[in-house]
Write a protein that holds these residues in place. Structure first.
Motif, PDB file in Angstrom:
ATOM      1  N   SER A 251       0.076 -18.272 -65.343  1.00 56.48           N
ATOM      2  CA  SER A 251      -0.490 -18.044 -64.009  1.00 56.48           C
ATOM      3  C   SER A 251      -1.520 -19.119 -63.668  1.00 56.48           C
ATOM      4  CB  SER A 251      -1.117 -16.656 -63.915  1.00 56.48           C
ATOM      5  OG  SER A 251      -2.201 -16.553 -64.807  1.00 56.48           O
ATOM      6  N   VAL A 252      -2.140 -19.708 -64.705  1.00 57.33           N
ATOM      7  CA  VAL A 252      -3.105 -20.787 -64.478  1.00 57.33           C
ATOM      8  C   VAL A 252      -2.383 -22.013 -63.921  1.00 57.33           C
ATOM      9  CG1 VAL A 252      -4.626 -22.422 -65.657  1.00 57.33           C
ATOM     10  CG2 VAL A 252      -4.772 -19.992 -66.181  1.00 57.33           C
TER      11      VAL A 252
ATOM     12  N   PRO B 146      -6.023 -23.811 -55.384  1.00 56.91           N
ATOM     13  CA  PRO B 146      -7.479 -23.965 -55.218  1.00 56.91           C
ATOM     14  C   PRO B 146      -8.041 -22.898 -54.282  1.00 56.91           C
ATOM     15  CG  PRO B 146      -6.294 -26.029 -54.783  1.00 56.91           C
ATOM     16  CD  PRO B 146      -5.269 -24.955 -54.892  1.00 56.91           C
ATOM     17  N   LYS B 147      -9.136 -22.244 -54.675  1.00 57.81           N
ATOM     18  CA  LYS B 147      -9.735 -21.229 -53.803  1.00 57.81           C
ATOM     19  C   LYS B 147     -11.216 -21.104 -54.125  1.00 57.81           C
ATOM     20  CE  LYS B 147      -9.300 -16.578 -53.940  1.00 57.81           C
ATOM     21  NZ  LYS B 147      -8.540 -15.464 -54.426  1.00 57.81           N
TER      22      LYS B 147
ATOM     23  N   ASP C  47     -10.609 -16.524 -61.296  1.00 54.47           N
ATOM     24  CA  ASP C  47     -11.415 -16.856 -60.107  1.00 54.47           C
ATOM     25  C   ASP C  47     -12.227 -18.129 -60.348  1.00 54.47           C
ATOM     26  OD1 ASP C  47     -12.091 -13.337 -59.585  1.00 54.47           O
ATOM     27  OD2 ASP C  47     -10.594 -14.614 -58.624  1.00 54.47           O
ATOM     28  N   ILE C  48     -12.779 -18.244 -61.567  1.00 54.71           N
ATOM     29  CA  ILE C  48     -13.571 -19.445 -61.897  1.00 54.71           C
ATOM     30  C   ILE C  48     -12.659 -20.674 -61.862  1.00 54.71           C
ATOM     31  CG2 ILE C  48     -14.984 -20.594 -63.657  1.00 54.71           C
ATOM     32  CD1 ILE C  48     -15.767 -17.801 -64.699  1.00 54.71           C
ATOM     33  N   TYR C  49     -11.463 -20.519 -62.464  1.00 55.38           N
ATOM     34  CA  TYR C  49     -10.501 -21.638 -62.516  1.00 55.38           C
ATOM     35  C   TYR C  49     -10.124 -22.092 -61.104  1.00 55.38           C
ATOM     36  CZ  TYR C  49      -6.310 -24.316 -63.719  1.00 55.38           C
ATOM     37  OH  TYR C  49      -5.372 -25.313 -63.852  1.00 55.38           O
ATOM     38  N   GLN C  50      -9.832 -21.117 -60.219  1.00 56.71           N
ATOM     39  CA  GLN C  50      -9.430 -21.473 -58.846  1.00 56.71           C
ATOM     40  C   GLN C  50     -10.583 -22.143 -58.091  1.00 56.71           C
ATOM     41  OE1 GLN C  50      -7.552 -17.433 -57.982  1.00 56.71           O
ATOM     42  NE2 GLN C  50      -6.208 -18.785 -56.833  1.00 56.71           N
TER      43      GLN C  50
ATOM     44  N   LEU D 188     -12.754 -27.790 -56.340  1.00 57.13           N
ATOM     45  CA  LEU D 188     -13.739 -28.885 -56.401  1.00 57.13           C
ATOM     46  C   LEU D 188     -13.160 -30.128 -57.085  1.00 57.13           C
ATOM     47  CD1 LEU D 188     -16.787 -26.780 -57.715  1.00 57.13           C
ATOM     48  CD2 LEU D 188     -16.275 -27.356 -55.343  1.00 57.13           C
ATOM     49  N   THR D 189     -11.880 -30.048 -57.468  1.00 57.36           N
ATOM     50  CA  THR D 189     -11.254 -31.100 -58.280  1.00 57.36           C
ATOM     51  C   THR D 189     -10.277 -31.902 -57.427  1.00 57.36           C
ATOM     52  OG1 THR D 189     -11.429 -29.669 -60.220  1.00 57.36           O
ATOM     53  CG2 THR D 189      -9.846 -31.457 -60.369  1.00 57.36           C
ATOM     54  N   PRO D 190     -10.247 -33.247 -57.560  1.00 57.15           N
ATOM     55  CA  PRO D 190      -9.276 -34.041 -56.786  1.00 57.15           C
ATOM     56  C   PRO D 190      -7.844 -33.587 -57.090  1.00 57.15           C
ATOM     57  CG  PRO D 190     -10.780 -35.467 -58.029  1.00 57.15           C
ATOM     58  CD  PRO D 190     -11.065 -34.067 -58.458  1.00 57.15           C
TER      59      PRO D 190
END
Length: 250
Positions: free
Chosen positions: A159-160, A165-166, A201-204, A209-211
């Motif tokens: 799922s990761v 991105p959120k 949630d942290i990952y999203q 914030l990641t290119p």
């Protein structure tokens, strides 16, 4: 003195230069370039203006940019002019209209094993900068993907890989914790989360914030650093991440 033995000469490909340099010197235009055969009169390879139609010739293209150069077939790809030796190759090539020894060594690496004559074509794009193409990658979507080691940068949960991105939204009516996110390469981004936010949630949020061309990454916390993405549905409270520092790792 000629340090090359005759055996060398029979196996080393001849390197010609054939360039797109415009020279105002008319006498120079008609002069045939010298062949490089390992033991020629000159340590340079001339840049030829008229390559001639030779079907047995292998053409190596050297493209000059404002910020470096590329040689076709060179595994290293773009060679940055910030490195002194690369800057010198460009300057020598422009000044002498010949292939300097350092560039010849690169071309020999590219054509090694080829018994053909080698033509060197120079494309002068030195009015423009070279920008590397954006890498394309496909996120892993399959099943049965297990984590081999703690240091692997591929998170185990599928799922990761398909996450979008959120940015996180914090509910101020619920318990919150401030977490320090350290983005690659060492960029600090403190962020408040609710304790019932999950590792996902942290990952999203980090993804937002990641290119987009950054590629796969892991999020690690603690000492020794462990991935927080092994169980993406676990909450910050369950994972004991209150006030933690979480680092993005490629």
């Amino acid at each position: 003195g000629d340090s090359h033995t005759p055996e060398c000469l029979t196996t080393m490909p001849n390197i010609h230069g054939l360039g797109s340099f415009r020279s105002g010197n008319k006498k120079d235009e008609n002069k045939d370039a010298e062949e490089f055969s390992g033991g020629g009169k000159s340590s340079h390879t001339a840049v030829m203006r008229n390559p001639g139609a030779n079907p047995n010739r292998l053409v190596v293209t050297v493209t000059l940019y404002n910020n470096g150069f590329m040689v076709s077939g060179d595994e290293k790809g773009f060679r940055d002019a910030k490195e002194a030796e690369n800057r010198k190759i460009i300057d020598d090539l422009k000044k002498t209209k010949q292939v300097p020894p350092a560039l010849r060594a690169i071309i020999e690496q590219v054509v090694k094993g080829q018994q053909k004559e080698v033509g060197v074509e120079v494309k002068d794009k030195s009015s423009e900068n070279y920008y590397p193409p954006k890498p394309t990658f496909k996120a892993f979507q399959g099943q049965g993907f297990s984590m081999k080691s703690e240091s692997s940068t591929q998170p185990a949960n599928t799922s990761v890989a398909s996450a979008t991105p959120k940015k996180v939204t914090v509910d101020s009516g619920k318990p919150t914790s401030r977490i320090l996110l350290v983005l690659h390469p060492r960029k600090r981004a403190p962020q408040a989360f609710n304790l019932d936010h999950t590792a996902m949630d942290i990952y999203q949020h980090v993804l937002s914030l990641t290119p987009p061309d950054f590629g796969p990454f892991d999020l690690v916390s603690g000492f020794p650093p462990k991935s927080i993405l092994k169980e993406p549905s676990k909450t910050i409270e369950e994972l004991k991440l209150k006030g933690a520092t979480i680092t993005q790792r490629k």
